[in-house]
Design an enzyme around this catalytic site. Structure first.
Site, PDB file in Angstrom:
ATOM      1  N   ARG A 237       0.857  -1.178   0.000  1.00 43.41           N
ATOM      2  CA  ARG A 237       0.000   0.000   0.000  1.00 43.41           C
ATOM      3  C   ARG A 237       0.898   1.236   0.000  1.00 43.41           C
ATOM      4  O   ARG A 237       1.988   1.230   0.587  1.00 43.41           O
ATOM      5  CB  ARG A 237      -0.921   0.032   1.223  1.00 43.41           C
ATOM      6  CG  ARG A 237      -2.078  -0.966   1.174  1.00 43.41           C
ATOM      7  CD  ARG A 237      -3.080  -0.597   0.087  1.00 43.41           C
ATOM      8  NE  ARG A 237      -4.272  -1.442   0.084  1.00 43.41           N
ATOM      9  CZ  ARG A 237      -4.423  -2.520  -0.657  1.00 43.41           C
ATOM     10  NH1 ARG A 237      -3.431  -2.926  -1.438  1.00 43.41           N
ATOM     11  NH2 ARG A 237      -5.543  -3.218  -0.615  1.00 43.41           N
ATOM     12  N   GLU A 266      -4.335   7.645  -5.067  1.00 44.69           N
ATOM     13  CA  GLU A 266      -4.599   6.914  -6.300  1.00 44.69           C
ATOM     14  C   GLU A 266      -5.943   7.340  -6.877  1.00 44.69           C
ATOM     15  O   GLU A 266      -6.925   7.413  -6.133  1.00 44.69           O
ATOM     16  CB  GLU A 266      -4.588   5.402  -6.025  1.00 44.69           C
ATOM     17  CG  GLU A 266      -3.232   4.885  -5.558  1.00 44.69           C
ATOM     18  CD  GLU A 266      -3.212   3.374  -5.329  1.00 44.69           C
ATOM     19  OE1 GLU A 266      -4.229   2.708  -5.628  1.00 44.69           O
ATOM     20  OE2 GLU A 266      -2.190   2.858  -4.864  1.00 44.69           O
ATOM     21  N   HIS A 285      -1.488   0.446 -10.018  1.00 42.25           N
ATOM     22  CA  HIS A 285      -2.059  -0.545  -9.093  1.00 42.25           C
ATOM     23  C   HIS A 285      -2.572  -1.763  -9.866  1.00 42.25           C
ATOM     24  O   HIS A 285      -3.740  -2.146  -9.767  1.00 42.25           O
ATOM     25  CB  HIS A 285      -3.182   0.077  -8.255  1.00 42.25           C
ATOM     26  CG  HIS A 285      -3.378  -0.618  -6.937  1.00 42.25           C
ATOM     27  ND1 HIS A 285      -3.737   0.032  -5.797  1.00 42.25           N
ATOM     28  CD2 HIS A 285      -3.261  -1.930  -6.578  1.00 42.25           C
ATOM     29  CE1 HIS A 285      -3.843  -0.814  -4.795  1.00 42.25           C
ATOM     30  NE2 HIS A 285      -3.552  -2.023  -5.253  1.00 42.25           N
TER      31      HIS A 285
END
Length: 320
Positions: A237, A266, A285
């Site tokens: 993360r 994000e 991601h």
């Protein structure tokens, strides 16, 4: 009478049909401008929620007094207040295992791409700048035979260790809350302190979940312990790393580079300094982003939800 669920992640036709055969489904597209308002309108009377990437706070949970289960299409559960869900008697499930190998592939892709400067030099060719043989200014670094330090030896960490030891002849170090003798036996891995790992590893790969103890785990002090030629890879993360400290270390070339699939914010803002650095490989991601894996995750989430609503204990219960 069928129980009612709110779905806020698109599913394949076969999974949607399976759900609709067992429960009443209300679909809400939370990516639309009115998505959150529509979700709030749909929560009263809902027995289950199925989706991902939505932070469920107390104000939303207050609207769903009949809620029995939240089935997250993810392995990470940092978007959820687990204690609050437990207090309300709401089950939380996730989708581990099915994304392990794919995420480990992503981690190793970032190791290779960063070490061999794949993105930077591919763009160099595309821009028409390849006019002569490469010289030392364009050389990358080897991966085979080097030392990989894995921070967090869970399922994904072990999958990385297997790739490193069996595929690339790498020495494997790991830092974890507890020893993993089976991993040590299989891959000649060595457990060590975080400081020792940072000082010795050529590649440091982060695979820990986000928690109070791991937020900001890698900051200026930790980056300063790394070798100047070392590379940091983050597939956990974004908030596990102090992003500003990383930017400063990369700018000053205190470490060789970084391969990043996760970020504090994000999508990554287009004005992020990370995008101006040639020693960064940034991906959006994509850890589990393959068609097969995302379908397997969705199938697992549907299984979890239907099991919970049937009064059974889901296999992937987080707060049991």
């Amino acid at each position: 009478m069928k129980k009612r669920i709110v779905l806020y992640k698109r599913l394949s036709d076969d999974l949607m049909a399976r759900l609709q055969d067992r429960v009443e489904v209300t679909w809400v597209d939370t990516t639309q401008p009115d998505g959150l308002a529509r979700l709030r309108d749909a929560l009263p009377g809902a027995h289950g929620l199925l989706g991902a990437s939505l932070r469920l706070d107390a104000s939303l949970l207050d609207l769903a007094p009949q809620l029995e289960v939240v089935s997250s299409v993810s392995v990470g559960v940092d978007n959820y207040d687990i204690a609050e869900l437990s207090r309300r008697g709401v089950m939380l499930t996730n989708t581990p295992d099915v994304l392990t190998e794919t995420t480990a592939d992503t981690g190793f892709a970032l190791i290779l791409a960063t070490a061999r400067r794949v993105v930077e030099l591919a763009n160099w060719v595309r821009d028409g700048r390849w006019q002569a043989n490469l010289g030392p200014a364009h050389f990358g670094s080897d991966v085979h035979g080097k030392t990989l330090g894995i921070v967090g030896m869970g399922r994904i960490g072990e999958a990385l260790a297997r790739r490193a030891a069996a595929g690339f002849g790498m020495r494997v170090l790991y830092h974890s809350q507890r020893a993993k003798p089976e991993v040590e036996a299989r891959y000649a891995a060595c457990q060590c302190s975080l400081d020792e790992l940072l000082q010795q590893a050529d590649f440091v790969c982060l695979t820990v979940p986000l928690s109070a103890s791991t937020e900001g785990l890698i900051g200026a002090r930790e980056l300063a312990l790394m070798k100047p030629e070392a590379i940091l890879v983050n597939i956990s993360r974004g908030r596990v790393v102090d992003e500003q400290a990383l930017i400063e270390a990369l700018r000053a070339r205190r470490i060789r580079g970084a391969g990043l699939d996760v970020f504090v914010h994000e999508p990554l803002p287009t004005d992020s300094p990370l995008l101006q650095l040639d020693n960064v490989v940034a991906t959006p991601h994509i850890g589990s982003a393959t068609e097969d894996t995302r379908q397997a995750m969705a199938r697992c989430a549907v299984d979890n939800l239907l099991s919970a609503l049937a009064g059974e204990r889901p296999v992937n219960l987080v707060n049991g």
